[in-house]
Design a protein around this motif. Structure first.
Motif, PDB file in Angstrom:
ATOM      1  N   SER A 112      -6.422  -0.490  -1.633  1.00 34.56           N
ATOM      2  CA  SER A 112      -5.166  -1.185  -1.851  1.00 34.56           C
ATOM      3  C   SER A 112      -5.096  -2.551  -1.099  1.00 34.56           C
ATOM      4  CB  SER A 112      -3.978  -0.412  -1.609  1.00 34.56           C
ATOM      5  OG  SER A 112      -4.099   0.829  -2.433  1.00 34.56           O
ATOM      6  N   THR A 113      -5.483  -2.312   0.287  1.00 25.81           N
ATOM      7  CA  THR A 113      -5.557  -3.649   1.166  1.00 25.81           C
ATOM      8  C   THR A 113      -6.504  -4.449   0.536  1.00 25.81           C
ATOM      9  OG1 THR A 113      -4.999  -2.336   2.953  1.00 25.81           O
ATOM     10  CG2 THR A 113      -6.073  -4.322   3.362  1.00 25.81           C
ATOM     11  N   ILE A 161      -5.343   3.614   0.575  1.00 22.73           N
ATOM     12  CA  ILE A 161      -4.576   2.242   1.122  1.00 22.73           C
ATOM     13  C   ILE A 161      -5.602   1.407   1.572  1.00 22.73           C
ATOM     14  CG2 ILE A 161      -3.776   1.922   3.580  1.00 22.73           C
ATOM     15  CD1 ILE A 161      -2.185   4.624   3.010  1.00 22.73           C
ATOM     16  N   VAL A 178       1.078  -1.127  -0.135  1.00 24.00           N
ATOM     17  CA  VAL A 178       0.075   0.120  -0.113  1.00 24.00           C
ATOM     18  C   VAL A 178       1.064   1.324  -0.141  1.00 24.00           C
ATOM     19  CG1 VAL A 178      -2.006  -1.154   1.304  1.00 24.00           C
ATOM     20  CG2 VAL A 178      -0.033   0.299   2.551  1.00 24.00           C
TER      21      VAL A 178
END
Length: 604
Positions: free
Chosen positions: A137-138, A134, A110
């Motif tokens: 992205s996780t 983020i 991330v």
């Protein structure tokens, strides 16, 4: 241990308000658990892609679908000091997994940006939005559904909240957060701050300023002041997602590595294949969220978490408001003084007794819920310890009965103040928050004329031109989430500090942020509604008399309210600030983002 009634009352109303959304969330994660990990049902082509880079023995184990597989989500980069230590974590984690017959893979990375690098720069406009990037992205990292549990490597401002939101979207998976720790102490933060003010006054040059900054931020590890990064670590521990005592151990030490290995073993012990299934969606409940807010108040933590905690809670189906936070602040004593709330840094806090001492004091005084789930497999009383390495073996010993540095970390029976470090302000100008733990009592009530600026650059220019020569409440507007992405305005801190030191009564009022490094100047931040939405802050004019009372929790325009609200809101052409440094890519975020008191999130 019985929790105080004021704490229980807030917990109960959060639970009642969240009954339907929490039920729906738990239903979703139960369905995901029952569906399970796909490895056994993947086609040969799918599975071959999933373990193509693994060793032959790992491929054989994963093909049999009997071996536990741990996902690693990392915020590693080698530019930022806090994240550079994560370079070595994946191999440590993989080896620890192999030792117990499991496998581990880096599921994904991330982004991790630093507000310290981007302060006052165009890139700062991406900072708050990076939290939700983020989180997404996780989700992408875990979307391959190859994992039985996950560990999350994150430290700084938006990274941990973003990882939390993403992890809660996979709430059926066990999750352990693994810190990297603070850098060793360097130039004391208060000395660094003095050099910044001298630079603003033209009394030292850039070379002297850079030398001071470099001596303060000098090695791998988190910055040592108590800003959002270190507030994150406190939250993860007090909410039961770290190992006990893990938050503030320096990077590159044998103890740090031992804690990382143990975090790996704990994560793999919590899967649904074992007898101690503990998914993150069950760890983060109403009581854990309240414990996090109490910890924030007791330590004088970051104002950024007045948004992040709301967004994290929402990801778990829990509805939290600023009123909840304010009531908990009124009921929570301030037990820590770490810069900017004092002269000590987080290494001193840790040496004084750290999280184990703090949690025990808050538990025994009835300020925390003990009966919560944690990744350690105990209630919160299991966190009243400190981690040590004795003869190369990780051990956990009872935290000291007394603080080693009572001016840094004190007992609940002798707090630095009876209430917490944050305060909700409300009145005819809207709602905002203020960090009062670093503000001396004599500066907590300011009544002064407004001086209005559209952005922080205007205030800095006025200061350098010698135009700010009296009492004032500086109004910096068009800096909210929808306007610019809500940048932090720390470049204003030295100038306002100089004016305060000259004897002027000064304060800041803004729809932007100041965060965990908010200092001695009273700052009413996160003003809602923001200026771009036509909020009352957009109607303020130079010379308007404003009263900020942090004791009573009020922020008020003093004058003819009928005339004030009949004014046409000010406007600002912000198009030039929506391009460059990648800002044009975030137009959708600016259109979708919610208001500050609902988490400033693009998800709700």
């Amino acid at each position: 241990m019985t929790v105080r009634q004021a704490i229980q009352d807030v917990t109960d109303r959060i639970a009642a308000r969240s009954r339907d959304t929490r039920r729906d969330y738990l239903g979703r994660i139960d369905a995901a658990r029952e569906q399970g990990v796909y490895r056994g049902a993947l086609s040969c082509g799918n599975l071959a892609h999933g373990f193509a880079a693994c060793s032959p023995s790992e491929k054989a184990a994963l093909a049999g679908n009997k071996t536990l597989n741990l996902g690693i989500v990392t915020s590693y980069n080698d530019m930022l000091s806090a994240h550079q230590p994560y370079q070595f974590y994946p191999e440590i984690i993989k080896q620890a997994a192999r030792e117990i017959g499991a496998t581990a893979q880096v599921a994904g990375g991330v982004p991790a940006m630093c507000d310290g690098v981007t302060q006052g720069q165009p890139g700062m406009d991406l900072s708050l939005f990076s939290r939700d990037v983020i989180a997404m992205s996780t989700a992408i990292a875990l979307s391959h559904n190859m994992f039985d549990a996950a560990v999350y490597l994150g430290i700084c401002d938006k990274i941990v909240p973003g990882l939390m939101i993403g992890a809660l979207a996979f709430g059926h998976l066990p999750a352990v957060f693994v810190p990297a720790g603070p850098m060793p102490s360097g130039l004391p933060n208060d000395e660094k701050s003095k050099v910044r003010q001298l630079y603003m006054e033209g009394k030292v040059g850039r070379a002297e300023l850079l030398e001071a900054e470099s001596k303060s931020y000098h090695s791998p590890g988190t910055c040592t002041f108590y800003g959002t990064a270190n507030s994150n670590q406190m939250l993860m521990e007090i909410m039961g997602l770290h190992l006990p005592g893990a938050s503030f151990v320096n990077p590159g030490t044998p103890l740090r590595d031992a804690l990382t290995r143990e975090a790996t073993r704990r994560a793999l012990s919590l899967t649904k294949e074992g007898n101690d299934y503990t998914p993150i969606g069950q760890v983060i409940d109403e009581k854990a969220i309240v414990n996090g807010m109490v910890g924030l108040h007791a330590t004088g933590g970051s104002t950024n978490h007045t948004m992040h905690i709301i967004a994290i809670a929402a990801a778990a189906g829990i509805q939290v408001t600023w009123d909840d936070m304010s009531d908990l602040s009124d009921a929570t004593p301030l037990l820590a003084r770490v810069y900017p709330n004092g002269v000590a840094d987080v290494n001193h806090f840790h040496a004084a007794g750290g999280m184990g001492y703090l949690i025990r004091e808050l538990l025994e005084s009835g300020h925390l819920h003990e009966d919560v789930k944690t990744v350690w497999g105990t209630g919160l009383s299991g966190y009243t310890v400190e981690a040590k390495l004795i003869e190369d073996k990780l051990s956990f010993e009872t935290s000291p009965a007394e603080s080693a540095l009572p001016k840094v970390l004190t007992s609940a029976s002798a707090p630095f103040q009876q209430t917490g470090g944050l305060k909700l302000l409300s009145g005819n100008l809207g709602r905002s928050v203020i960090k009062v733990s670093a503000v001396k009592p004599e500066h907590r009530v300011i009544e002064a004329p407004a001086r209005v600026f559209h952005g922080q650059e205007g205030l800095q220019a006025a200061f350098k031109a010698g135009e700010l020569t009296g009492d004032m409440i500086a109004v910096v507007r068009f800096s909210g989430p929808r306007a610019l992405g809500m940048p932090e305005l720390h470049k204003l801190t030295p100038a306002l500090g100089v004016l305060q030191d000259r004897g002027f009564k000064v304060a800041l009022l803004t729809d932007g942020r100041m965060s965990g490094a908010s200092g001695k100047v009273p700052a009413a931040i996160h003003m809602t509604p923001e200026a771009v939405d036509g909020g009352p802050i957009s109607k303020i004019r130079d010379g308007d008399l404003i009263r900020l009372d942090a004791n009573e929790g009020t922020l008020t325009f003093l004058g003819d309210e009928k005339e004030f609200f009949s004014r046409t809101p000010a406007s600002e052409d912000l198009r030039s600030q929506h391009y460059g440094m990648g800002r044009e890519l975030f137009a959708g975020f600016r259109a979708l983002v919610g208001v500050a008191d609902r988490g400033a999130s693009v998800f709700s």
